[in-house]
Structures are given as C-alpha cells and as structure tokens.
Design a protein around this motif. Structure first.
Motif, PDB file in Angstrom:
ATOM      1  N   SER A 230       0.839  -1.197   0.000  1.00  0.00           N
ATOM      2  CA  SER A 230       0.000   0.000   0.000  1.00  0.00           C
ATOM      3  C   SER A 230       0.874   1.247   0.000  1.00  0.00           C
ATOM      4  O   SER A 230       1.280   1.728   1.061  1.00  0.00           O
ATOM      5  CB  SER A 230      -0.894  -0.021   1.242  1.00  0.00           C
ATOM      6  N   PRO A 231       1.164   1.787  -1.181  1.00  0.00           N
ATOM      7  CA  PRO A 231       1.993   2.997  -1.248  1.00  0.00           C
ATOM      8  C   PRO A 231       1.339   4.161  -0.497  1.00  0.00           C
ATOM      9  O   PRO A 231       0.144   4.414  -0.661  1.00  0.00           O
ATOM     10  CB  PRO A 231       2.066   3.301  -2.746  1.00  0.00           C
ATOM     11  N   PRO A 232       2.115   4.854   0.338  1.00  0.00           N
ATOM     12  CA  PRO A 232       1.549   5.948   1.126  1.00  0.00           C
ATOM     13  C   PRO A 232       1.459   7.250   0.334  1.00  0.00           C
ATOM     14  O   PRO A 232       2.081   7.402  -0.715  1.00  0.00           O
ATOM     15  CB  PRO A 232       2.547   6.089   2.277  1.00  0.00           C
ATOM     16  N   GLY A 233       0.703   8.170   0.869  1.00  0.00           N
ATOM     17  CA  GLY A 233       0.625   9.510   0.289  1.00  0.00           C
ATOM     18  C   GLY A 233      -0.535   9.677  -0.665  1.00  0.00           C
ATOM     19  O   GLY A 233      -1.160   8.719  -1.107  1.00  0.00           O
ATOM     20  N   ARG A 234      -0.789  10.933  -0.968  1.00  0.00           N
ATOM     21  CA  ARG A 234      -1.897  11.249  -1.877  1.00  0.00           C
ATOM     22  C   ARG A 234      -1.560  10.933  -3.321  1.00  0.00           C
ATOM     23  O   ARG A 234      -2.438  10.570  -4.107  1.00  0.00           O
ATOM     24  CB  ARG A 234      -2.251  12.732  -1.775  1.00  0.00           C
ATOM     25  N   LYS A 235      -0.290  11.136  -3.662  1.00  0.00           N
ATOM     26  CA  LYS A 235       0.108  10.923  -5.051  1.00  0.00           C
ATOM     27  C   LYS A 235       1.467  10.212  -5.086  1.00  0.00           C
ATOM     28  O   LYS A 235       2.484  10.834  -5.350  1.00  0.00           O
ATOM     29  CB  LYS A 235       0.175  12.256  -5.787  1.00  0.00           C
ATOM     30  N   PRO A 236       1.468   8.894  -4.823  1.00  0.00           N
ATOM     31  CA  PRO A 236       2.732   8.148  -4.877  1.00  0.00           C
ATOM     32  C   PRO A 236       3.321   8.173  -6.289  1.00  0.00           C
ATOM     33  O   PRO A 236       2.590   8.347  -7.275  1.00  0.00           O
ATOM     34  CB  PRO A 236       2.336   6.732  -4.491  1.00  0.00           C
ATOM     35  N   LYS A 237       4.613   7.979  -6.372  1.00  0.00           N
ATOM     36  CA  LYS A 237       5.274   7.937  -7.679  1.00  0.00           C
ATOM     37  C   LYS A 237       4.683   6.819  -8.529  1.00  0.00           C
ATOM     38  O   LYS A 237       4.332   5.752  -8.023  1.00  0.00           O
ATOM     39  CB  LYS A 237       6.773   7.704  -7.508  1.00  0.00           C
ATOM     40  N   GLU A 238       4.586   7.075  -9.806  1.00  0.00           N
ATOM     41  CA  GLU A 238       4.011   6.110 -10.746  1.00  0.00           C
ATOM     42  C   GLU A 238       4.769   4.787 -10.697  1.00  0.00           C
ATOM     43  O   GLU A 238       4.155   3.699 -10.743  1.00  0.00           O
ATOM     44  CB  GLU A 238       4.024   6.681 -12.168  1.00  0.00           C
ATOM     45  N   GLU A 239       6.078   4.843 -10.600  1.00  0.00           N
ATOM     46  CA  GLU A 239       6.894   3.629 -10.544  1.00  0.00           C
ATOM     47  C   GLU A 239       6.514   2.768  -9.328  1.00  0.00           C
ATOM     48  O   GLU A 239       6.388   1.546  -9.441  1.00  0.00           O
ATOM     49  CB  GLU A 239       8.381   3.999 -10.495  1.00  0.00           C
ATOM     50  N   LEU A 240       6.307   3.411  -8.186  1.00  0.00           N
ATOM     51  CA  LEU A 240       5.911   2.681  -6.983  1.00  0.00           C
ATOM     52  C   LEU A 240       4.514   2.081  -7.160  1.00  0.00           C
ATOM     53  O   LEU A 240       4.266   0.947  -6.742  1.00  0.00           O
ATOM     54  CB  LEU A 240       5.967   3.584  -5.753  1.00  0.00           C
ATOM     55  N   LEU A 241       3.620   2.809  -7.783  1.00  0.00           N
ATOM     56  CA  LEU A 241       2.277   2.285  -8.034  1.00  0.00           C
ATOM     57  C   LEU A 241       2.313   1.053  -8.936  1.00  0.00           C
ATOM     58  O   LEU A 241       1.582   0.086  -8.715  1.00  0.00           O
ATOM     59  CB  LEU A 241       1.379   3.367  -8.643  1.00  0.00           C
ATOM     60  N   GLU A 242       3.182   1.077  -9.939  1.00  0.00           N
ATOM     61  CA  GLU A 242       3.328  -0.072 -10.835  1.00  0.00           C
ATOM     62  C   GLU A 242       3.879  -1.282 -10.078  1.00  0.00           C
ATOM     63  O   GLU A 242       3.404  -2.412 -10.260  1.00  0.00           O
ATOM     64  CB  GLU A 242       4.258   0.273 -12.001  1.00  0.00           C
ATOM     65  N   MET A 243       4.887  -1.052  -9.229  1.00  0.00           N
ATOM     66  CA  MET A 243       5.443  -2.145  -8.440  1.00  0.00           C
ATOM     67  C   MET A 243       4.395  -2.698  -7.480  1.00  0.00           C
ATOM     68  O   MET A 243       4.292  -3.914  -7.286  1.00  0.00           O
ATOM     69  CB  MET A 243       6.685  -1.688  -7.665  1.00  0.00           C
ATOM     70  N   SER A 244       3.607  -1.816  -6.885  1.00  0.00           N
ATOM     71  CA  SER A 244       2.563  -2.225  -5.964  1.00  0.00           C
ATOM     72  C   SER A 244       1.512  -3.070  -6.683  1.00  0.00           C
ATOM     73  O   SER A 244       1.089  -4.116  -6.174  1.00  0.00           O
ATOM     74  CB  SER A 244       1.914  -0.997  -5.319  1.00  0.00           C
ATOM     75  N   LYS A 245       1.113  -2.636  -7.830  1.00  0.00           N
ATOM     76  CA  LYS A 245       0.126  -3.385  -8.619  1.00  0.00           C
ATOM     77  C   LYS A 245       0.675  -4.772  -8.945  1.00  0.00           C
ATOM     78  O   LYS A 245      -0.016  -5.778  -8.775  1.00  0.00           O
ATOM     79  CB  LYS A 245      -0.215  -2.618  -9.893  1.00  0.00           C
ATOM     80  N   PHE A 246       1.907  -4.820  -9.391  1.00  0.00           N
ATOM     81  CA  PHE A 246       2.540  -6.096  -9.718  1.00  0.00           C
ATOM     82  C   PHE A 246       2.564  -7.006  -8.489  1.00  0.00           C
ATOM     83  O   PHE A 246       2.169  -8.173  -8.556  1.00  0.00           O
ATOM     84  CB  PHE A 246       3.970  -5.868 -10.225  1.00  0.00           C
ATOM     85  N   TYR A 247       3.004  -6.474  -7.356  1.00  0.00           N
ATOM     86  CA  TYR A 247       3.103  -7.252  -6.116  1.00  0.00           C
ATOM     87  C   TYR A 247       1.730  -7.764  -5.679  1.00  0.00           C
ATOM     88  O   TYR A 247       1.566  -8.944  -5.364  1.00  0.00           O
ATOM     89  CB  TYR A 247       3.732  -6.410  -5.010  1.00  0.00           C
TER      90      TYR A 247
END
Length: 115
Positions: A28-45
């Motif tokens: 669960s990436p924190p913050g209102r607008k996490p970096k796109e790269e982190l969101l992609e990694m999170s989705k993958f995970y």
C-alpha cells in the motif's frame, strides 16, 4: 556495546525494518500521489499469489542482506572505497560510559553472516 551486539542491533533496526518497510510500500503505497513507478510495483506485487509474494520477499531480504553486508565490509576494511595504493582506515566508535572501537579487532561482516 561490543561488535556482536552492534551487528545484532543493525539486523533489527536496519535489516528487519527495511524489509518490512519495502513490503509495506508494495502492499500500500503511502501519500496522496505516490510515484508512478511505486504504483506499478505495488500493482505487480498485489496481483501475485501468496507463493509468488514469498519469492518477492526472499528477493527483498537477499537485497537488504547484501547491502548491509557490503557496508559492514567497508567498515571492516575488506572492501575498498579508495583506488589509491595508500588507503585510509575507517573506525566505528561507540561511546556511552566508555569509548569502544567496534571494528578494531573483529570483523563486523563475519557476525552479520551468522544470521
């Protein structure tokens, strides 16, 4: 504090918390607008099975262990940080009631390998 106690503390407050922190970021990436790269990694995970997530966790643990081990090797003087023939020496000192040089006659990285 002695060298072994120092390495035990590093395992707890650096190694273990880093591993938990990365997994938490992936879940669960924190913050209102996490970096796109982190969101992609999170989705993958988050799309992985439990077994696949365990493999990812093992990769994270391996990466953290190699990084901490490398830093301890540098502190011990067994991994060079200078290209010159005449090299300096790093000294890790702990001061509380007395002053202790933690990497004087002991290799911190050897204690770390005793995981």
């Amino acid at each position: 504090m002695n060298a072994k106690e120092f390495v035990d503390v590093i395992k707890k407050v650096v190694r273990d918390s880093s591993i938990k922190g990365v997994i938490s970021l992936l879940k669960s990436p924190p913050g209102r607008k996490p970096k796109e790269e982190l969101l992609e990694m999170s989705k993958f995970y988050n799309e992985r099975t439990i077994d696949e997530k365990k493999i990812i966790q093992n990769i994270i643990e391996l990466s953290v262990d190699n990084s901490v081990f490398g830093v301890l090797c540098v502190l011990d003087g067994v991994r060079a940080i200078e290209d010159e023939e005449s090299k300096g020496q790093l000294t890790l000192t702990y001061e509380k009631d007395e002053k202790v040089i933690l990497n004087k006659n002991e290799d911190l990285h050897d204690y770390y390998n005793q995981i």
